[in-house]
Design an enzyme around this catalytic site. Sequence first.
Site, mmCIF file in Angstrom:
data_model
loop_
_atom_site.group_PDB
_atom_site.id
_atom_site.type_symbol
_atom_site.label_atom_id
_atom_site.label_comp_id
_atom_site.label_asym_id
_atom_site.label_seq_id
_atom_site.Cartn_x
_atom_site.Cartn_y
_atom_site.Cartn_z
ATOM 1 N N CYS A 58 0.806 -1.224 0.000
ATOM 2 C CA CYS A 58 0.000 0.000 0.000
ATOM 3 C C CYS A 58 0.839 1.274 0.000
ATOM 4 C CB CYS A 58 -0.934 0.001 1.213
ATOM 5 S SG CYS A 58 -2.089 -1.383 1.235
ATOM 6 N N HIS A 106 12.282 1.533 5.659
ATOM 7 C CA HIS A 106 11.871 0.131 5.548
ATOM 8 C C HIS A 106 12.365 -0.646 6.756
ATOM 9 C CE1 HIS A 106 12.577 -4.099 4.254
ATOM 10 N NE2 HIS A 106 11.375 -3.958 3.768
ATOM 11 N N HIS A 124 -2.514 19.547 7.630
ATOM 12 C CA HIS A 124 -3.376 18.446 7.195
ATOM 13 C C HIS A 124 -2.585 17.141 7.166
ATOM 14 C CE1 HIS A 124 -6.162 21.616 5.952
ATOM 15 N NE2 HIS A 124 -5.133 22.185 5.351
ATOM 16 N N HIS A 171 -2.613 6.633 5.468
ATOM 17 C CA HIS A 171 -3.179 5.523 4.701
ATOM 18 C C HIS A 171 -4.312 4.831 5.449
ATOM 19 C CE1 HIS A 171 -3.757 1.876 2.523
ATOM 20 N NE2 HIS A 171 -3.115 1.127 3.397
#
Length: 509
Positions: A234, A313, A397, A401
């Site tokens: 995603c 990662h 803002h 996800h």
Amino acid sequence: MSVEALFEKEKKQQQPNLFLSLQLKNLKLGYHYLLSNAMFLLLIPFLGMILAHFSTFTVENLTELWNYLRFNFNILVACSSFILFIITLYFTSKPRKVYLVDYACYKPKPSHKCTREHYMKLSAGTHVFTEQSLDFLRKILERSGFGQTTYGPNGLMRLPQDQSLAESRRETEMVIFGAVDELLAKTGVKPIDIGILVVNSSLFNPQPSLSAMIVNRYKLRGNILSYSLAGMGCSAGLISINLAKDLLQVHPDSYALVVSTENITRNWYCGNERSMLVTNCLFRIGAAAILLSNRSSDRRHSKYQLMHSIRTHKGADDKSYNCIMQQEDENLEVGVSLSKELMVVAEGALKANITRLGPLVLPFSEQLLFLANLIMKKIFKMKIKSYVPDFKLAFEHFCIHAGGRGILDELEKNLGLSEWHMEPSRMTLYRFGNTSSSSLWYELAYSEAKGRIKKGDRVWQLGFGSGFKCNSVVWHALKSINPAKEKNPWMDEINDFPVQLPKVTPIIY
């Protein structure tokens, strides 16, 4: 003691705490503003001294200065040339500015709507799931935060289901072409002018590729730089933005088209392993198309400027990632130990992302507090809680996800965000479900439809993906977005949001 007396006693005990919290809040705000403007405050006395010195200048002093420069013309030319060289070197070595001209999110037709009850009937009608698996799916869906208007693909919306390669390609063509058609109509850019194409779809990667499919459909030019990214979950949408940004640094006067989607038809799981079943509940169809430019002339037509993009990662497997999509619930028996393990990995990825992003966006006051906390923990070995910077001071803002209700709850708590900040993510999850890498753009469209984006605002898009990947992109609004002139998937129903989301929504089918 009477009830009234107990109430008054409790009220008096609470008042100092409330007063203390307000004092601490005001103290932190004062500290922030003081350090943010420290440079200007320090310059004031120096500026006063310079002005006082120049006030003593007479006509004779100016005449002497002119005569000195006239008789030392070579020195003046050398100094001017050096200054001009430094200025030229600075501007030529600066990275090219990247602008987000516009973007489009695909909104399927009403015939694709899939209620929670219809989803359960379809799952039961396949006759591949056990009663225990169906009960598990129902409990997940009841706690998912989904509404009754998410969208499913044609191949899975009927019985018997069709998961063929042809049906999967039809789904992908529908969402991608729908998003790109709308984007080209909004921007007026001709397909022949697009020099870079980046498409990301994690699990569906046919031959010919998705990028080739778009090139052939829109007759893009023969020397276009096209990339198809796969297998990054995603978070791949922000990875695509980062790749397009890098390509725009070395290809001047170019447009880059980024397309983010995921295929649901081909990846419907027909089995009874619980960690795999979670994805069946959460993912829905959707796509986003984004047009980037490095042309300076496009600045006045663009919505945003790309400020920063960060990639981090941490190791974890896809099976673990499925478990974090929902809040841990002992009644659901969703691999509790696995979910705990992944939460540690997710926090590590988020912390690494924050550590890299913080110095770029946070005010000096927050950086100083973060550094002091780090020194006390690492050097003095003090057992204190890690300091989480107040990112509300850096961004107006947040687009996080919409992977699942659990991950949104955790991030709201860990980042200290309000319901207002989380509203775009929660409403996107409710209205469209988890549309994978494109969900961040549905969230930004929500804020635009609400009229919240003002000129100068900063937007933080935060994407999570299997692996475990955590990627950030920061946008700077170049103009205030007028909802009356916008066309996005929220516009015809934005007044119906936000809605209240109960913890559990019972499903009867």
